[in-house]
Design a protein around this motif. Structure first.
Motif, PDB file in Angstrom:
ATOM      1  N   LYS A 145       5.776  20.035  11.003  1.00 40.05           N
ATOM      2  CA  LYS A 145       6.229  20.047  12.390  1.00 40.05           C
ATOM      3  C   LYS A 145       7.231  18.917  12.593  1.00 40.05           C
ATOM      4  N   ARG A 146       8.254  19.188  13.367  1.00 39.57           N
ATOM      5  CA  ARG A 146       9.377  18.282  13.639  1.00 39.57           C
ATOM      6  C   ARG A 146      10.344  18.182  12.471  1.00 39.57           C
ATOM      7  N   GLY A 147      10.069  18.866  11.364  1.00 38.79           N
ATOM      8  CA  GLY A 147      11.032  18.899  10.273  1.00 38.79           C
ATOM      9  C   GLY A 147      12.213  19.785  10.644  1.00 38.79           C
ATOM     10  N   TYR A 148      13.375  19.497  10.064  1.00 35.59           N
ATOM     11  CA  TYR A 148      14.555  20.330  10.287  1.00 35.59           C
ATOM     12  C   TYR A 148      15.150  20.703   8.935  1.00 35.59           C
ATOM     13  N   HIS A 149      15.338  22.022   8.735  1.00 34.07           N
ATOM     14  CA  HIS A 149      15.832  22.498   7.444  1.00 34.07           C
ATOM     15  C   HIS A 149      17.011  23.464   7.575  1.00 34.07           C
ATOM     16  N   GLY A 150      17.577  23.587   8.773  1.00 35.46           N
ATOM     17  CA  GLY A 150      18.758  24.407   8.938  1.00 35.46           C
ATOM     18  C   GLY A 150      18.531  25.595   9.848  1.00 35.46           C
ATOM     19  N   VAL A 151      19.562  26.436   9.975  1.00 38.28           N
ATOM     20  CA  VAL A 151      19.513  27.541  10.938  1.00 38.28           C
ATOM     21  C   VAL A 151      19.733  28.917  10.323  1.00 38.28           C
ATOM     22  N   ALA A 152      19.830  29.019   9.003  1.00 40.21           N
ATOM     23  CA  ALA A 152      19.787  30.344   8.385  1.00 40.21           C
ATOM     24  C   ALA A 152      18.370  30.898   8.576  1.00 40.21           C
ATOM     25  N   ALA A 155      15.647  29.072   6.634  1.00 38.87           N
ATOM     26  CA  ALA A 155      15.680  27.659   7.018  1.00 38.87           C
ATOM     27  C   ALA A 155      15.161  27.460   8.435  1.00 38.87           C
ATOM     28  N   THR A 156      15.506  28.362   9.346  1.00 37.33           N
ATOM     29  CA  THR A 156      14.987  28.281  10.710  1.00 37.33           C
ATOM     30  C   THR A 156      13.478  28.435  10.723  1.00 37.33           C
ATOM     31  N   SER A 157      12.979  29.315   9.889  1.00 39.00           N
ATOM     32  CA  SER A 157      11.540  29.560   9.839  1.00 39.00           C
ATOM     33  C   SER A 157      10.797  28.362   9.273  1.00 39.00           C
ATOM     34  N   ALA A 158      11.413  27.638   8.355  1.00 37.44           N
ATOM     35  CA  ALA A 158      10.803  26.420   7.803  1.00 37.44           C
ATOM     36  C   ALA A 158      10.911  25.258   8.771  1.00 37.44           C
ATOM     37  N   THR A 159      11.945  25.246   9.596  1.00 39.34           N
ATOM     38  CA  THR A 159      12.131  24.182  10.578  1.00 39.34           C
ATOM     39  C   THR A 159      10.927  24.126  11.516  1.00 39.34           C
ATOM     40  N   GLY A 160      10.473  22.912  11.823  1.00 40.94           N
ATOM     41  CA  GLY A 160       9.292  22.746  12.659  1.00 40.94           C
ATOM     42  C   GLY A 160       9.599  22.328  14.075  1.00 40.94           C
ATOM     43  N   ILE A 213      12.984  11.430   5.443  1.00 39.60           N
ATOM     44  CA  ILE A 213      12.901  10.977   6.833  1.00 39.60           C
ATOM     45  C   ILE A 213      13.288  12.165   7.694  1.00 39.60           C
ATOM     46  N   GLN A 214      12.471  12.490   8.692  1.00 47.64           N
ATOM     47  CA  GLN A 214      12.767  13.649   9.526  1.00 47.64           C
ATOM     48  C   GLN A 214      13.913  13.295  10.475  1.00 47.64           C
ATOM     49  N   GLY A 215      15.102  13.783  10.172  1.00 43.09           N
ATOM     50  CA  GLY A 215      16.298  13.379  10.894  1.00 43.09           C
ATOM     51  C   GLY A 215      16.411  13.963  12.278  1.00 43.09           C
ATOM     52  N   ILE A 242       9.572  20.464  -2.729  1.00 39.30           N
ATOM     53  CA  ILE A 242      11.007  20.477  -2.456  1.00 39.30           C
ATOM     54  C   ILE A 242      11.341  19.315  -1.520  1.00 39.30           C
ATOM     55  N   ALA A 243      12.230  18.439  -1.942  1.00 34.33           N
ATOM     56  CA  ALA A 243      12.716  17.361  -1.076  1.00 34.33           C
ATOM     57  C   ALA A 243      14.021  17.792  -0.430  1.00 34.33           C
ATOM     58  N   ASP A 244      14.047  17.816   0.893  1.00 30.24           N
ATOM     59  CA  ASP A 244      15.261  18.159   1.640  1.00 30.24           C
ATOM     60  C   ASP A 244      16.041  16.869   1.890  1.00 30.24           C
TER      61      ASP A 244
END
Length: 447
Positions: A145-152, A155-160, A213-215, A242-244
């Protein structure tokens, strides 16, 4: 200027922007020039780019060396496909260079056009990795939660961050989220991840992904022992880690990659942004020798995944020059030193201004959190939009920053170019003090 604003309204749908605000107020700023840590708009007003635009202009604006590197490559070979094992020298050289910089177990790279593509590619590659080993049921991705991994889509689904889920109204299946360590602590987050894994079934989990670090979540810095515990947890369940590093890579945190602070090696690493400092779209996925070995042994026929611009030769040439500048000018070390100065300044502001709660930073990635009463952990009412008010006060003073408001938090994020100098850090801190003081006075809070 008026014509540009009207064309902007009529023809340009802006990313991550209010369409209504654009139509009612026009473009907030139309920039014309960048140099060092500064951007200048069409009216001649100069701004400190305290966000490196989107966390990515690591070597600063206006570096002619990168334009020259692009020109030379375009004169020779602007573009050719890397499909069907076609190749070209700059991309081979870049792959070798990044492998040399990355953790020692990561040596093979799949190139993309940016961070969202990198994370989507990582998810597809890790699912392929399990499928060719006869474990197709291992297809779920655990993130924070609160992670950001993009908007594809993946990636959107992984984003928290729920706001990104709401935009299209539907997520892909196979993505689950656990508690962030920033609020829950190491053991609370690890417990949450274990509960998620056990609830879903360990045999169904393909990978765990997290930012060092959750940017975009608010520059949320994990406890120092967090990723050691993550590494143990992934090993316990045989899960790929996986390290983003899309935001934290290429010097941003005072090390070449953010995870170096933990002394932990991931199984896969995604990157983008700082690899070219935004001068050309480029990203990638680095995989471990073990994963690459399985792919080489068991992945039969064509790997049906690739983007038109995977391994773009001009992008590679720009990236090579960008990395050369980072190394030659000692920008990783400058990030560490200037980051310490910036954090020291945040702490002094916290001591002087009543509405500042937590302050944090690692290298040139930092945040200041605003609270109505930090001693009582009392937050401002969301309706006040305090972080937004400070951002606007900074904008009036010629500083571009970013606000994060989530469940009552008011966070101001900072990510200036790695070329920032001591006097420029001091100027940024002075303007921040003025802006927060102005908003505090407006809110009738003693400061």
């Amino acid at each position: 200027m008026d014509q540009l604003i009207e064309w902007d309204k009529k023809h340009f749908i802006h990313p991550t922007s209010s369409i209504r605000d654009q139509q009612e107020k026009g473009a907030k700023v139309i920039f014309e020039k960048g140099e060092g840590i500064y951007l200048t708009d069409k009216n001649g007003k100069k701004y400190i780019d305290a966000m490196s635009s989107l966390w990515n202009v690591n070597i600063g604006h206006g570096r002619k060396e990168l334009g020259e590197a692009a020109r030379q490559q375009m004169d020779q070979l602007a573009f050719s496909s890397a499909f069907s094992t076609f190749s070209h020298e700059p991309t081979i050289q870049l792959a070798k260079k990044i492998a040399d910089l990355a953790p020692s177990n990561l040596n093979a790279i799949f190139f993309t056009s940016g961070g969202s593509e990198s994370n989507d590619s990582a998810f597809k590659l890790v699912r392929h990795y399990w499928r060719i080993q006869g474990q197709p049921e291992r297809n779920k991705i655990v993130s924070l939660k609160r992670g950001y991994h993009g908007v594809a889509a993946g990636a959107t689904s992984a984003t928290g961050i729920p706001e990104f889920w709401d935009m299209a109204g539907q997520l892909q299946s196979g993505f689950v989220h656990a508690a962030t360590p920033y609020w829950e602590g190491t053991q609370g987050s690890i417990k949450s991840i274990r509960e998620v894994i056990e609830a879903e079934g360990p045999e169904t989990i393909a990978a765990f992904i997290a930012e060092p670090i959750q940017g975009a979540g608010g520059v949320l810095v994990p406890p120092s022992d967090y990723f050691q515990e993550i590494r143990k947890l992934c090993d316990d369940y045989g899960i790929v880690f996986i390290a983003d590093e899309v935001i934290t890579g290429f010097g941003r945190t005072g090390t070449m990659f953010g995870l170096e602070h933990s002394g932990v090696q991931p199984d896969m690493m995604t990157f983008a942004k700082g690899v070219t400092s935004g001068y050309f779209p480029l990203g990638g996925v680095i995989v471990s020798d073990q994963i690459h070995g399985v792919l080489k042994e068991k992945s039969m026929g064509t790997l049906f995944h690739g983007f038109t611009y995977s391994g773009h030769p001009t992008a590679a040439a720009v990236a090579l020059k960008n990395i050369e500048i980072i190394e030659k000018e000692g920008l990783v070390e400058n990030s560490r030193k200037m980051g310490e100065l910036l954090l020291e300044g945040f702490k002094k502001l916290k001591a002087d201004l009543q509405i500042i709660g937590d302050v944090r930073g690692v290298g040139l990635l930092g945040a200041v959190e605003l609270m109505e009463d930090p001693s009582a952990n009392k937050r401002f009412s969301p309706e006040l939009k305090v972080a937004g008010k400070v951002i606007e006060a900074l904008h009036q003073r010629g500083v571009i920053c970013r606000a994060v408001a989530y469940e009552g938090t008011d966070i101001i994020c900072f990510s200036p170019p790695l070329v920032i100098k001591e006097e420029e850090v001091k100027t940024l801190l002075e303007k921040l003090r003025e802006a927060i003081s102005e908003v505090a006075q407006e809110l009738s809070v003693k400061s």
